[in-house]
Design a protein around this motif. Structure first.
Motif, PDB file in Angstrom:
ATOM      1  N   ALA A   1       0.860  -1.186   0.000  1.00 11.49           N
ATOM      2  CA  ALA A   1       0.000   0.000   0.000  1.00 11.49           C
ATOM      3  C   ALA A   1       0.894   1.234   0.000  1.00 11.49           C
ATOM      4  N   VAL A   2       0.458   2.264  -0.735  1.00  7.88           N
ATOM      5  CA  VAL A   2       1.189   3.532  -0.800  1.00  7.88           C
ATOM      6  C   VAL A   2       0.192   4.656  -0.535  1.00  7.88           C
ATOM      7  N   ASP A   3       0.491   5.502   0.435  1.00  8.04           N
ATOM      8  CA  ASP A   3      -0.378   6.637   0.743  1.00  8.04           C
ATOM      9  C   ASP A   3      -0.183   7.710  -0.318  1.00  8.04           C
ATOM     10  N   ILE A   4      -1.239   7.986  -1.090  1.00  2.00           N
ATOM     11  CA  ILE A   4      -1.153   9.010  -2.141  1.00  2.00           C
ATOM     12  C   ILE A   4      -2.140  10.152  -1.870  1.00  2.00           C
ATOM     13  N   ARG A   5      -2.548  10.289  -0.608  1.00  2.00           N
ATOM     14  CA  ARG A   5      -3.444  11.385  -0.216  1.00  2.00           C
ATOM     15  C   ARG A   5      -2.577  12.631  -0.010  1.00  2.00           C
ATOM     16  N   PRO A   6      -2.685  13.624  -0.900  1.00  9.27           N
ATOM     17  CA  PRO A   6      -1.795  14.799  -0.814  1.00  9.27           C
ATOM     18  C   PRO A   6      -1.786  15.502   0.531  1.00  9.27           C
ATOM     19  N   ASP A   7      -2.905  15.510   1.257  1.00 12.82           N
ATOM     20  CA  ASP A   7      -2.978  16.210   2.540  1.00 12.82           C
ATOM     21  C   ASP A   7      -2.657  15.317   3.732  1.00 12.82           C
ATOM     22  N   SER A   8      -2.267  14.079   3.485  1.00  6.86           N
ATOM     23  CA  SER A   8      -2.001  13.131   4.572  1.00  6.86           C
ATOM     24  C   SER A   8      -0.615  13.363   5.173  1.00  6.86           C
ATOM     25  N   LYS A   9      -0.523  13.194   6.480  1.00 13.16           N
ATOM     26  CA  LYS A   9       0.777  13.279   7.166  1.00 13.16           C
ATOM     27  C   LYS A   9       1.687  12.129   6.747  1.00 13.16           C
ATOM     28  N   THR A  10       1.093  11.062   6.205  1.00 11.36           N
ATOM     29  CA  THR A  10       1.899   9.907   5.795  1.00 11.36           C
ATOM     30  C   THR A  10       1.974   9.781   4.272  1.00 11.36           C
ATOM     31  N   PHE A  11       1.736  10.893   3.554  1.00  7.23           N
ATOM     32  CA  PHE A  11       1.815  10.889   2.090  1.00  7.23           C
ATOM     33  C   PHE A  11       3.166  10.316   1.638  1.00  7.23           C
ATOM     34  N   GLY A  12       3.123   9.402   0.692  1.00  5.79           N
ATOM     35  CA  GLY A  12       4.341   8.807   0.144  1.00  5.79           C
ATOM     36  C   GLY A  12       4.858   7.608   0.919  1.00  5.79           C
ATOM     37  N   ASN A  13       4.309   7.352   2.110  1.00  6.96           N
ATOM     38  CA  ASN A  13       4.751   6.185   2.878  1.00  6.96           C
ATOM     39  C   ASN A  13       4.273   4.900   2.217  1.00  6.96           C
ATOM     40  N   VAL A  14       5.091   3.877   2.362  1.00  2.00           N
ATOM     41  CA  VAL A  14       4.815   2.567   1.786  1.00  2.00           C
ATOM     42  C   VAL A  14       4.733   1.545   2.919  1.00  2.00           C
ATOM     43  N   VAL A  15       3.739   0.672   2.837  1.00  2.00           N
ATOM     44  CA  VAL A  15       3.620  -0.458   3.760  1.00  2.00           C
ATOM     45  C   VAL A  15       3.596  -1.716   2.902  1.00  2.00           C
ATOM     46  N   SER A  16       4.431  -2.677   3.260  1.00  2.00           N
ATOM     47  CA  SER A  16       4.386  -3.969   2.569  1.00  2.00           C
ATOM     48  C   SER A  16       4.418  -5.077   3.613  1.00  2.00           C
ATOM     49  N   THR A  17       3.687  -6.130   3.305  1.00  2.00           N
ATOM     50  CA  THR A  17       3.639  -7.272   4.210  1.00  2.00           C
ATOM     51  C   THR A  17       3.326  -8.533   3.414  1.00  2.00           C
ATOM     52  N   ILE A  18       3.747  -9.646   3.940  1.00  2.00           N
ATOM     53  CA  ILE A  18       3.434 -10.921   3.300  1.00  2.00           C
ATOM     54  C   ILE A  18       2.091 -11.399   3.840  1.00  2.00           C
ATOM     55  N   LEU A  19       1.182 -11.653   2.912  1.00  2.00           N
ATOM     56  CA  LEU A  19      -0.110 -12.248   3.222  1.00  2.00           C
ATOM     57  C   LEU A  19      -0.102 -13.642   2.632  1.00  2.00           C
ATOM     58  N   SER A  20      -0.558 -14.613   3.407  1.00  2.00           N
ATOM     59  CA  SER A  20      -0.533 -15.985   2.900  1.00  2.00           C
ATOM     60  C   SER A  20      -1.659 -16.808   3.504  1.00  2.00           C
ATOM     61  N   SER A  21      -1.889 -17.948   2.878  1.00  2.00           N
ATOM     62  CA  SER A  21      -2.871 -18.885   3.440  1.00  2.00           C
ATOM     63  C   SER A  21      -2.338 -19.493   4.732  1.00  2.00           C
ATOM     64  N   ASN A  22      -1.045 -19.470   4.931  1.00  2.00           N
ATOM     65  CA  ASN A  22      -0.470 -19.990   6.186  1.00  2.00           C
ATOM     66  C   ASN A  22      -0.613 -19.000   7.337  1.00  2.00           C
ATOM     67  N   ASN A  23      -0.249 -17.721   7.107  1.00  2.00           N
ATOM     68  CA  ASN A  23      -0.308 -16.775   8.229  1.00  2.00           C
ATOM     69  C   ASN A  23      -1.697 -16.156   8.410  1.00  2.00           C
ATOM     70  N   LYS A  24      -2.530 -16.245   7.401  1.00  2.00           N
ATOM     71  CA  LYS A  24      -3.923 -15.783   7.452  1.00  2.00           C
ATOM     72  C   LYS A  24      -4.069 -14.306   7.820  1.00  2.00           C
ATOM     73  N   LYS A  25      -2.991 -13.555   7.684  1.00  2.00           N
ATOM     74  CA  LYS A  25      -3.059 -12.118   7.952  1.00  2.00           C
ATOM     75  C   LYS A  25      -3.842 -11.422   6.842  1.00  2.00           C
ATOM     76  N   GLN A  26      -4.324 -10.231   7.178  1.00  2.00           N
ATOM     77  CA  GLN A  26      -5.028  -9.388   6.221  1.00  2.00           C
ATOM     78  C   GLN A  26      -4.467  -7.980   6.306  1.00  2.00           C
ATOM     79  N   MET A  27      -4.693  -7.200   5.259  1.00  2.00           N
ATOM     80  CA  MET A  27      -4.323  -5.796   5.314  1.00  2.00           C
ATOM     81  C   MET A  27      -5.550  -4.969   4.965  1.00  2.00           C
ATOM     82  N   PHE A  28      -5.803  -3.964   5.815  1.00  2.00           N
ATOM     83  CA  PHE A  28      -6.844  -2.984   5.529  1.00  2.00           C
ATOM     84  C   PHE A  28      -6.159  -1.758   4.965  1.00  2.00           C
ATOM     85  N   ILE A  29      -6.573  -1.363   3.766  1.00  2.00           N
ATOM     86  CA  ILE A  29      -5.992  -0.205   3.091  1.00  2.00           C
ATOM     87  C   ILE A  29      -7.075   0.856   2.968  1.00  2.00           C
ATOM     88  N   PRO A  30      -6.851   2.052   3.516  1.00  2.00           N
ATOM     89  CA  PRO A  30      -7.889   3.087   3.468  1.00  2.00           C
ATOM     90  C   PRO A  30      -8.010   3.721   2.081  1.00  2.00           C
TER      91      PRO A  30
END
Length: 182
Positions: free
Chosen positions: A85-114
């Motif tokens: 996920a990459v924050d592309i909201r021009p007025d966001s304090k986290t504009f340009g920040n990148v989050v990456s994570t491994i999602l798999s059927s083994n770890n069953k994690k999820q990512m919520f992206i606004p």
């Protein structure tokens, strides 16, 4: 459910509580009340999507513009991906920040992206079934994207570039500065 904050405002990594025994396992993949109490967010999901990709397939970085922006809740039902996920909201304090994570059927994690973030993933396993809920309907006219290798982000896709499988459409996406004026 455990919720982990990320470097992007309102972007979370979710980890379910898994109940296992000799029969197999059970977990809640989503619970609206728990999600709201842990994040303070109240998405209303209106569309579920699924894709199947082979190893090295990179999809992204995609987003929907303006009133058609989408928040997404992403998980992998089979296989493994690097989700980005990459924050592309021009007025966001986290504009340009990148989050990456491994999602798999083994770890069953999820990512919520606004809403207001670009999203992409690459398949790390032989195949991956990728599922995501959206809080807004897809609108072709509002489609946007940023080239996967934009130097602004320096994303490590975990697969050598020569082994990536990318659509011609995604290869021709603009850089951040052309895609999102700020």
């Amino acid at each position: 459910m455990k919720v982990q904050k990320t470097k992007i405002i309102d972007c979370y990594i979710l980890e379910p509580i898994i109940h296992e025994d000799k029969r197999g396992y059970f977990f809640e993949s989503y619970n609206q009340e728990k999600f709201e109490s842990l994040t303070g967010l109240k998405p209303y999901f209106v569309q579920d999507n699924e894709s199947l990709s082979s190893k090295g397939v990179l999809r992204g970085l995609h987003f929907q513009k303006e009133e058609h922006a989408q928040a997404k809740l992403i998980r992998v039902g089979d296989g493994e991906v690097l989700d980005v996920a990459v924050d592309i909201r021009p007025d966001s304090k986290t504009f340009g920040n990148v989050v990456s994570t491994i999602l798999s059927s083994n770890n069953k994690k999820q990512m919520f992206i606004p809403r207001g973030c670009a999203h992409g993933f690459v398949t790390l396993s032989n195949t991956a079934k990728f599922f995501y809920k959206c809080d807004n309907f897809y609108n072709a006219a509002s489609e946007g994207g940023i080239i996967y290798n934009d130097k602004t982000f320096n994303i490590d896709w975990m697969i050598p570039e020569e082994n990536l499988i990318i659509s011609e459409k995604d290869k021709s996406l603009p850089a951040l500065k052309e895609a999102v004026p700020h």
